[in-house]
Scaffold this motif. Structure first.
Motif, PDB file in Angstrom:
ATOM      1  N   UNK A   1       0.821  -1.212   0.000  1.00  0.00           N
ATOM      2  CA  UNK A   1       0.000   0.000   0.000  1.00  0.00           C
ATOM      3  C   UNK A   1       0.854   1.259   0.000  1.00  0.00           C
ATOM      4  N   UNK A   2       1.886   1.291   0.845  1.00  0.00           N
ATOM      5  CA  UNK A   2       2.728   2.493   0.892  1.00  0.00           C
ATOM      6  C   UNK A   2       3.500   2.669  -0.411  1.00  0.00           C
ATOM      7  N   UNK A   3       3.907   1.574  -1.030  1.00  0.00           N
ATOM      8  CA  UNK A   3       4.637   1.679  -2.304  1.00  0.00           C
ATOM      9  C   UNK A   3       3.737   2.235  -3.400  1.00  0.00           C
ATOM     10  N   UNK A   4       2.516   1.719  -3.477  1.00  0.00           N
ATOM     11  CA  UNK A   4       1.576   2.210  -4.484  1.00  0.00           C
ATOM     12  C   UNK A   4       1.245   3.674  -4.231  1.00  0.00           C
ATOM     13  N   UNK A   6       3.056   5.979  -2.626  1.00  0.00           N
ATOM     14  CA  UNK A   6       4.200   6.843  -2.902  1.00  0.00           C
ATOM     15  C   UNK A   6       4.450   6.979  -4.398  1.00  0.00           C
ATOM     16  N   UNK A   7       4.200   5.898  -5.127  1.00  0.00           N
ATOM     17  CA  UNK A   7       4.423   5.944  -6.575  1.00  0.00           C
ATOM     18  C   UNK A   7       3.519   6.973  -7.229  1.00  0.00           C
ATOM     19  N   UNK A   8       2.224   6.935  -6.904  1.00  0.00           N
ATOM     20  CA  UNK A   8       1.293   7.843  -7.553  1.00  0.00           C
ATOM     21  C   UNK A   8       1.402   9.267  -7.009  1.00  0.00           C
ATOM     22  N   UNK A   9       1.729   9.405  -5.756  1.00  0.00           N
ATOM     23  CA  UNK A   9       1.894  10.757  -5.208  1.00  0.00           C
ATOM     24  C   UNK A   9       3.162  11.426  -5.747  1.00  0.00           C
ATOM     25  N   UNK A  10       4.190  10.651  -5.953  1.00  0.00           N
ATOM     26  CA  UNK A  10       5.425  11.227  -6.489  1.00  0.00           C
ATOM     27  C   UNK A  10       5.197  11.826  -7.876  1.00  0.00           C
ATOM     28  N   UNK A  11       4.417  11.145  -8.680  1.00  0.00           N
ATOM     29  CA  UNK A  11       4.178  11.626 -10.047  1.00  0.00           C
ATOM     30  C   UNK A  11       3.153  12.748 -10.099  1.00  0.00           C
ATOM     31  N   UNK A  12       2.591  13.101  -8.960  1.00  0.00           N
ATOM     32  CA  UNK A  12       1.598  14.181  -8.965  1.00  0.00           C
ATOM     33  C   UNK A  12       2.218  15.516  -9.343  1.00  0.00           C
TER      34      UNK A  12
END
Length: 342
Positions: A1-4, A6-12
């Motif tokens: 959950x944290x990986x998913x 962080x992945x989408x928030x980073x690309x925000x």
């Protein structure tokens, strides 16, 4: 959950990835590819501070393909690499690294002593400079020699001139730049040139003490009466500048200068002088004699012979005056250039 997450928030916020993904260089390369013509090639300096053994920049090369050539800012390699980059082309477009927006450009593409510009100006004909329409950066266009041959200099005069026991001039060479792009390389060793035509000068230096300030070398021409016929002031720093701003004792370096001469000066012999000063304080360094005593702040490098201009001279002042501003019989003031400081 944290990986998913962080992945989408980073690309925000995609702007944070522009540096890591070198998007500025991609934009640069795409413009090169879209603006390239069949008889021209883009030239981009590659700083030795970037530590590329082959002086290739693959991000740009991928997009610009065969319309781009990288040239290492190195006295031993630059002439041959520039020849390879420009061979088979009529024009070379030299990118001005200072106009690139990326903060790392000074380290990746830095050429603070203008070595690549020196080689092109010495052997080619400048056709335009500045920012062209729709261009995201500045560049200079040259009509390059069909021979594809470039050289720094061959016939150096041995020198032993100390400036304030800080830096020593060890070698010097000078001559005129090409009158046209078809001149043979050896003709540029001539010290006879028409007025208004540039002079090239190459100087080799050695630091005598740690130098932690930026220096400048001032080159100028004077006649027997002391009247100026041209001047240029360029950085005098180590070859690792600006990555290492301290010039270490015993470390050698070269500087490369294009000295413009004033148009319509009287024909005759002119002396070429050199002066060294601190860039920030403007404090000149005294020339030391053989006994270590300070003398003048200038040293004589040699002489050039100035002849009448070969083409009509066009004067374009920075501040033009209203047309027909008469200053007396048969004399019209075109305008003036005010002093500037970089």
């Amino acid at each position: 959950l944290t990986s998913v997450r962080d992945y989408f928030q980073a690309w925000a916020n995609l702007d944070k990835f522009r540096v890591d993904f070198q998007t500025e260089y991609v934009d640069l390369a795409r413009f090169m590819a879209s603006d390239a013509t069949a008889d021209s090639v883009w030239v981009l300096p590659i700083s030795p501070n970037y530590h590329l053994s082959d002086a290739e920049f693959y991000t740009i090369d991928f997009f610009a393909q065969d319309r781009f050539g990288s040239v290492p800012v190195d006295e031993q390699e630059a002439p041959a690499r520039l020849s390879v980059a420009t061979r088979g082309n009529k024009y070379a477009r030299l990118v001005v690294p200072q106009s690139l927006g990326d903060r790392s450009a000074a380290y990746v593409f830095g050429d603070p002593k203008h070595l690549i510009e020196f080689l092109l100006t010495k052997h080619s004909r400048l056709t335009s400079q500045g920012v062209e329409q729709d261009s995201p950066f500045s560049y200079m266009s040259f009509e390059v020699p069909p021979s594809g041959q470039y050289k720094i200099a061959d016939d150096f005069a041995q020198m032993d001139v100390s400036f304030a026991d800080k830096v020593k001039l060890t070698e010097a060479a000078f001559g005129r730049t090409a009158l046209d792009s078809h001149e043979p390389v050896d003709a540029l060793d001539s010290t006879t040139l028409p007025s208004g035509h540039p002079l090239w000068v190459v100087l080799h230096w050695e630091a005598l003490a740690p130098i932690d300030v930026d220096l400048k070398a001032s080159l100028y021409l004077k006649d027997e009466s002391g009247n100026s016929a041209g001047q240029v002031d360029d950085l005098l720093v180590s070859d690792r500048y600006p990555l290492d701003r301290v010039w270490q004792p015993g470390e050698a370096a070269g500087t490369y200068h294009i000295l413009p001469t004033l148009p319509a000066v009287a024909p005759g012999r002119y002396a070429l002088y050199l002066k060294v000063y601190e860039d920030k304080t403007l404090r000149p360094y005294a020339v030391k004699n053989q006994t270590g005593q300070p003398q003048s702040t200038e040293t004589l490098l040699g002489y050039v012979e100035m002849t009448r201009p070969t083409n009509p001279v066009t004067v374009t002042p920075e501040t033009p005056m209203p047309s027909k501003t008469s200053m007396g019989p048969d004399l019209v003031l075109l305008g003036y250039d005010a002093p500037v400081r970089d």
